[in-house]
Scaffold this motif. Sequence first.
Motif, PDB file in Angstrom:
ATOM      1  N   UNK A  95       0.844  -1.300  -0.008  1.00 43.01           N
ATOM      2  CA  UNK A  95      -0.082  -0.186   0.035  1.00 43.01           C
ATOM      3  C   UNK A  95       0.964   1.206   0.278  1.00 43.01           C
ATOM      4  N   UNK A  96       1.846   1.330   0.903  1.00 43.48           N
ATOM      5  CA  UNK A  96       2.947   2.449   0.880  1.00 43.48           C
ATOM      6  C   UNK A  96       3.461   2.701  -0.496  1.00 43.48           C
ATOM      7  N   UNK A  97       3.812   1.513  -1.151  1.00 40.92           N
ATOM      8  CA  UNK A  97       4.592   1.515  -2.474  1.00 40.92           C
ATOM      9  C   UNK A  97       3.787   2.288  -3.476  1.00 40.92           C
ATOM     10  N   UNK A  98       2.558   1.474  -3.431  1.00 41.22           N
ATOM     11  CA  UNK A  98       1.572   2.139  -4.457  1.00 41.22           C
ATOM     12  C   UNK A  98       1.135   3.628  -4.305  1.00 41.22           C
ATOM     13  N   UNK A  99       0.949   4.150  -3.041  1.00 39.65           N
ATOM     14  CA  UNK A  99       1.007   5.650  -2.746  1.00 39.65           C
ATOM     15  C   UNK A  99       2.119   6.395  -3.204  1.00 39.65           C
ATOM     16  N   UNK A 100       3.109   5.872  -2.713  1.00 40.51           N
ATOM     17  CA  UNK A 100       4.366   6.559  -3.112  1.00 40.51           C
ATOM     18  C   UNK A 100       4.634   6.624  -4.885  1.00 40.51           C
ATOM     19  N   UNK A 101       4.272   5.648  -5.536  1.00 40.34           N
ATOM     20  CA  UNK A 101       4.282   5.796  -6.695  1.00 40.34           C
ATOM     21  C   UNK A 101       3.695   6.718  -7.441  1.00 40.34           C
ATOM     22  N   UNK A 102       2.272   6.783  -7.204  1.00 46.29           N
ATOM     23  CA  UNK A 102       1.504   8.065  -7.497  1.00 46.29           C
ATOM     24  C   UNK A 102       2.012   9.576  -7.327  1.00 46.29           C
ATOM     25  N   UNK A 103       2.478   9.655  -5.832  1.00 47.67           N
ATOM     26  CA  UNK A 103       2.854  10.836  -5.395  1.00 47.67           C
ATOM     27  C   UNK A 103       4.189  11.154  -6.395  1.00 47.67           C
ATOM     28  N   UNK A 104       5.174  10.164  -6.379  1.00 44.64           N
ATOM     29  CA  UNK A 104       6.392  10.573  -6.978  1.00 44.64           C
ATOM     30  C   UNK A 104       6.193  10.926  -8.201  1.00 44.64           C
ATOM     31  N   UNK A 105       5.450  10.411  -9.012  1.00 40.00           N
ATOM     32  CA  UNK A 105       5.299  10.686 -10.477  1.00 40.00           C
ATOM     33  C   UNK A 105       5.233  12.013 -10.639  1.00 40.00           C
ATOM     34  N   UNK A 106       4.252  12.744  -9.834  1.00 38.20           N
ATOM     35  CA  UNK A 106       3.993  14.255  -9.844  1.00 38.20           C
ATOM     36  C   UNK A 106       5.069  15.228  -9.471  1.00 38.20           C
ATOM     37  N   UNK A 107       6.123  14.538  -8.853  1.00 36.43           N
ATOM     38  CA  UNK A 107       7.283  15.414  -8.211  1.00 36.43           C
ATOM     39  C   UNK A 107       8.755  14.977  -8.797  1.00 36.43           C
ATOM     40  N   UNK A 108       8.870  13.972  -9.556  1.00 31.05           N
ATOM     41  CA  UNK A 108      10.094  13.890 -10.247  1.00 31.05           C
ATOM     42  C   UNK A 108      10.296  14.964 -11.287  1.00 31.05           C
ATOM     43  N   UNK A 109      11.565  15.494 -11.138  1.00 35.82           N
ATOM     44  CA  UNK A 109      11.983  16.481 -12.364  1.00 35.82           C
ATOM     45  C   UNK A 109      12.189  15.698 -13.800  1.00 35.82           C
ATOM     46  N   UNK A 110      12.140  16.467 -14.726  1.00 32.32           N
ATOM     47  CA  UNK A 110      12.179  16.155 -16.033  1.00 32.32           C
ATOM     48  C   UNK A 110      13.456  15.376 -16.341  1.00 32.32           C
ATOM     49  N   UNK A 111      13.291  14.100 -17.085  1.00 28.87           N
ATOM     50  CA  UNK A 111      14.211  13.401 -17.416  1.00 28.87           C
ATOM     51  C   UNK A 111      14.223  12.153 -16.226  1.00 28.87           C
TER      52      UNK A 111
END
Length: 168
Positions: A95-111
């Motif tokens: 559950x934590x990983x799934x939540x993190x994947x969603x949040x991380x996609x929005x915060x990662x810089x270009x590239x």
Amino acid sequence: GLLYGQSAKGLVRYAETSCGVKLDTEKARQIRRKFFDEYKHLREWHNQANEDAGSNREVLSTQLGRKRWLPVEGDVRWQRFTALLNAPVQGGAADVIKTAIIALQEKLPEGAGIVSTVHDELIVEAPLGVAEVVKKIMEDVMIESAVSLYSTVPFEVEAHICEDWSEK
């Protein structure tokens, strides 16, 4: 292994095969006893799981509502007991990983982008110039994701920057 219901005999086998350490069963019992004396809430959790294993409970759910159906046919008390211990821990990590994947996609810089997951790990590729920034973002997102689901549990995150996947 003790967290998931490993017996003294199981600890003897594990110590020998995984660590090359020879224990007799009595020493393994002492280790188990000390472990559960130190972590009293785990003993209570194991006792509750053991009680639930003998009940007619059919399903348990993770924080995000994913279901784990418990075995019901045959002599399945041990399987039910271990599922009642395993599912909250591993399902919770998922559950934590799934939540993190969603949040991380929005915060990662270009590239930078997620390329894989392995159990409770995320693998992100990023240009070397933003690797430290990405590492910090990942650490923050993983902690935020964990705390959003389990606010009373302390979490630690370990992130590494590697030039290839074999370096972890």
